[in-house]
Write an enzyme that holds these catalytic residues in place. Sequence first.
Site, PDB file in Angstrom:
ATOM      1  CB  CYS A  20      -0.871  -0.087   1.151  1.00 53.88           C
ATOM      2  SG  CYS A  20      -1.960   1.507   1.376  1.00 53.88           S
ATOM      3  CB  CYS A 116     -34.665  30.315   4.199  1.00 50.26           C
ATOM      4  SG  CYS A 116     -35.321  29.523   2.547  1.00 50.26           S
ATOM      5  CB  CYS A 146     -24.719  43.527  -2.593  1.00 48.94           C
ATOM      6  SG  CYS A 146     -26.580  44.332  -2.299  1.00 48.94           S
ATOM      7  CB  CYS A 199      -9.294  31.444  16.220  1.00 44.01           C
ATOM      8  SG  CYS A 199      -7.894  32.441  15.427  1.00 44.01           S
ATOM      9  CB  CYS A 212     -11.181  39.919  10.607  1.00 40.80           C
ATOM     10  SG  CYS A 212     -11.692  40.410  12.028  1.00 40.80           S
ATOM     11  CB  CYS A 233     -10.817  43.533  14.986  1.00 44.36           C
ATOM     12  SG  CYS A 233     -12.178  43.753  13.819  1.00 44.36           S
TER      13      CYS A 233
END
EC number: 2.3.2.31
Length: 293
Positions: A20, A116, A146, A199, A212, A233
């Site tokens: 293998c 949905c 968008c 994270c 991010c 952030c």
Amino acid sequence: MSSSRYEPSWDVDLAPLLSCKLCLGEFPLEQMTTISQCQCIFCSLCLKQYVELLIKEGLETAISCPDSACPKQGHLLENEIECMVAGEVMQHYKRLQFEREVLLDPCRTWCPSSSCQAVCQLNEAEVQLPQPVQCPECSLRFCSACRADCHTGQACQEMLPITTFLPGENGSNLKSQEDEAPIKRCPKCKVYIERDEGCAQMMCKNCKHAFCWYCLESLDDDFLLIHYDKGPCRNKLGHSRASVIWHRTQVVGIFAGFGLLLLVASPFLLLATPFVLCCKCKCKRGDDDPLPT
């Protein structure tokens, strides 16, 4: 009185063992599986684990031969996959295939409502232009470009965060809830991504884009995660300060190691370059010389 000598039997199964390429073990033929497209052969257990890993991680919809040097670059057929994985794993695989088909189909799109997730049909004549779409399941009206609320006559606001929303929500409360949204869309390929906790540095499994979770800014080139040291952030990465410092130390160490290796090797490269050039010139001159007659 007659005596008979005992003759031992040497009927031993001498069937050859096959190797293998994944685990490098040797097994009889009945414990091996052959991929029909390329005829590469692996032990059944290794191939099963390989296929299940790719399906569960959602890495591939077309599962290729695990041998990177496969001359035919074969793929496993659907019936081959179905024979080696459990039923729920196969259902997940078919779901991934369907999602991939919708993603590549310019005439279909997903309903942006997280409750949905229906498939909506677009007008084929105007598929290249933003158009209002109404979900056949939840009746939500949204823009095909968008993914926000339908805004006929107005340009798309591409800089708005790409988050999912529920029927009845509008743009005003969408902005205030964007940080807490459990499902968002990848800012590059627009596929859905769900985050439970942990994270805030996300990587899309579909296009490998790092970004991010909160502001959707690209982190592809931010190896040191400086993004989380300032701005809105700041301190939202989800890891302790010590772990961030340790991560940065490792990254800097890797780059410094490569730089030191290059610095040490550069004198040897400079010394070896003239010899390499001379050998090449000598070989070329020898090829240009006519054969003696």
